[in-house]
Write a protein that holds these residues in place. Structure first.
Motif, mmCIF file in Angstrom:
data_model
loop_
_atom_site.group_PDB
_atom_site.id
_atom_site.type_symbol
_atom_site.label_atom_id
_atom_site.label_comp_id
_atom_site.label_asym_id
_atom_site.label_seq_id
_atom_site.Cartn_x
_atom_site.Cartn_y
_atom_site.Cartn_z
ATOM 1 N N SER A 1 0.814 -1.223 0.000
ATOM 2 C CA SER A 1 0.000 0.000 0.000
ATOM 3 C C SER A 1 0.846 1.271 0.000
ATOM 4 O O SER A 1 0.350 2.347 -0.327
ATOM 5 C CB SER A 1 -0.952 -0.002 1.196
ATOM 6 O OG SER A 1 -0.200 -0.130 2.381
ATOM 7 N N THR B 1 2.272 3.372 -3.959
ATOM 8 C CA THR B 1 1.521 4.171 -4.927
ATOM 9 C C THR B 1 2.435 5.233 -5.557
ATOM 10 O O THR B 1 3.304 5.803 -4.898
ATOM 11 C CB THR B 1 0.309 4.852 -4.271
ATOM 12 O OG1 THR B 1 0.772 5.615 -3.161
ATOM 13 C CG2 THR B 1 -0.706 3.821 -3.799
ATOM 14 N N SER C 1 -0.771 8.244 -8.461
ATOM 15 C CA SER C 1 -2.118 7.691 -8.578
ATOM 16 C C SER C 1 -2.332 6.853 -7.321
ATOM 17 O O SER C 1 -1.479 6.840 -6.436
ATOM 18 C CB SER C 1 -2.211 6.767 -9.789
ATOM 19 O OG SER C 1 -1.338 5.667 -9.601
ATOM 20 N N ASN C 2 -3.441 6.112 -7.253
ATOM 21 C CA ASN C 2 -3.535 5.140 -6.153
ATOM 22 C C ASN C 2 -3.171 3.735 -6.611
ATOM 23 O O ASN C 2 -3.442 2.757 -5.934
ATOM 24 C CB ASN C 2 -4.909 5.183 -5.474
ATOM 25 C CG ASN C 2 -6.015 4.787 -6.419
ATOM 26 O OD1 ASN C 2 -5.749 4.509 -7.592
ATOM 27 N ND2 ASN C 2 -7.240 4.742 -5.935
ATOM 28 N N MET C 3 -2.530 3.640 -7.766
ATOM 29 C CA MET C 3 -2.030 2.348 -8.239
ATOM 30 C C MET C 3 -0.712 2.029 -7.544
ATOM 31 O O MET C 3 0.104 2.918 -7.328
ATOM 32 C CB MET C 3 -1.793 2.386 -9.742
ATOM 33 C CG MET C 3 -3.036 2.635 -10.567
ATOM 34 S SD MET C 3 -2.576 2.720 -12.309
ATOM 35 C CE MET C 3 -3.297 4.264 -12.774
ATOM 36 N N GLU C 4 -0.538 0.751 -7.234
ATOM 37 C CA GLU C 4 0.715 0.312 -6.620
ATOM 38 C C GLU C 4 1.702 -0.031 -7.732
ATOM 39 O O GLU C 4 1.412 -0.873 -8.581
ATOM 40 C CB GLU C 4 0.454 -0.909 -5.734
ATOM 41 C CG GLU C 4 -0.450 -0.572 -4.557
ATOM 42 C CD GLU C 4 -0.774 -1.772 -3.685
ATOM 43 O OE1 GLU C 4 -0.279 -2.888 -3.973
ATOM 44 O OE2 GLU C 4 -1.513 -1.603 -2.703
ATOM 45 N N SER D 1 -0.186 -2.613 -10.050
ATOM 46 C CA SER D 1 -1.426 -3.241 -9.585
ATOM 47 C C SER D 1 -2.504 -2.179 -9.423
ATOM 48 O O SER D 1 -2.290 -1.149 -8.786
ATOM 49 C CB SER D 1 -1.197 -3.949 -8.257
ATOM 50 O OG SER D 1 -2.442 -4.345 -7.724
ATOM 51 N N ASN E 1 -5.619 -1.641 -4.880
ATOM 52 C CA ASN E 1 -4.917 -0.938 -3.801
ATOM 53 C C ASN E 1 -5.129 -1.720 -2.502
ATOM 54 O O ASN E 1 -5.963 -1.376 -1.684
ATOM 55 C CB ASN E 1 -5.421 0.503 -3.701
ATOM 56 C CG ASN E 1 -4.507 1.340 -2.853
ATOM 57 O OD1 ASN E 1 -4.889 1.806 -1.794
ATOM 58 N ND2 ASN E 1 -3.282 1.510 -3.295
#
Ligand SMILES: *[C@@H]1O[C@H](CO)[C@@H](O)[C@H](O)[C@H]1NC(C)=O
Ligand SMILES: *[C@@H]1O[C@H](CO)[C@@H](O)[C@H](O)[C@H]1NC(C)=O
Length: 251
Positions: free
Chosen positions: A87, A90, A93-96, A224, A227
């Protein structure tokens, strides 16, 4: 003079072993310590990889080097990479995202090139099949691996512009070797693969695709869309790009 001829023939036959010329090496042998990745910047483009697509924790949170992190069949490399998303990973963005990009002045988008890599998950901190993962992808997604997407969320799938062409159950502890076979002239892409120490075999013949790269948009790593807090670990080795003919041996 006469007796030299058979010797000459012997050398000639040795020389015809099929192998391309390496245009770029992504060997982790070039990194003495994981902090070496941090020496790269846009103004100081050193090392094999650009390193900017990652979360805010120190590099050692996302990357580790180790002799047990490589495909043991690869004799030319002494270490591989353990790559982690969680987590904290990121980026923009909130993409990992934990991704390395080739650092080179070579043209990686011309003629017929083979993009090689080996990938493994060992069942610990394993990839979560509940959401989309993009793995070893190009910005335009003309060729990539995906996990956690249809038609089979638990398979590692090879996709051409979002269309599944080949897949395999992602068995823990198995090294999967791949080469994207990209003809930038014909605008086609095919797939070679094997497991462990087995030589690469072509499993998908070249199909039409919008093949293109600016030579710095091959993402060696994982993005990914899920999230999720749990860490996921990926093991990577054998990364290089060559022109043809393809080298099928893993060692
Ligand atoms: C996904 O593939 C695995 C292994 O081949 C198979 O066991 C499973 O039934 C497949 N799942 C779907 C939804 O097709
Ligand atoms: C790549 O495509 C070009 C144009 O179609 C073709 O001439 C060439 O033979 C192809 N290269 C290989 C290695 O198949």
């Amino acid at each position: 003079m006469m007796h030299l001829l058979p010797l000459l023939c012997l050398f000639t036959s040795i020389a015809v072993v099929r192998a391309g010329t390496k245009l770029w090496s992504g060997s982790f042998n070039a990194y003495a310590a994981v902090t070496d990745f941090d020496k790269w910047s846009w103004s100081t483009p050193v090392g094999e990889y650009q390193w900017y697509i990652h979360g805010a924790q120190p590099t050692s949170h996302y990357l580790s080097l180790g002799s047990s992190f490589k495909n043991p069949a690869i004799k030319s490399e002494s270490k591989g990479l353990k790559l982690t998303i969680d987590s904290t990973a990121t980026w923009n963005s909130n993409m990992e995202r934990t991704e390395l990009i080739p650092q080179t002045t070579a043209n990686l988008g011309t003629a017929n090139l083979f993009y090689h890599f080996s990938l493994m998950q060992n069942g610990v901190n394993k990839p979560n099949s509940a959401g989309e993962h993009q793995i070893f992808f190009f910005e335009s997604h003309f060729t990539e691996l995906k996990y956690g997407v249809g038609p089979n969320t638990t398979n590692l799938q090879w996709m051409v512009t979002g269309q599944p062409k080949w897949s395999t159950p992602w068995t823990a502890g198995t090294w999967f070797n791949f080469a994207y076979d990209i003809n930038f002239t014909a605008k086609t892409v095919g797939l070679w693969t094997s497991t462990g120490s087995s030589p690469l075999k072509k499993v998908v013949n070249n199909v039409a695709a919008s093949t293109s790269t600016n030579s710095e948009d091959w993402h060696v790593g994982v993005l990914s869309l899920l999230n999720a807090p749990a860490p996921e670990d990926y093991y990577i080795s054998g990364v290089y790009i060559e022109n043809g003919p393809i080298t099928t041996t893993i060692s």
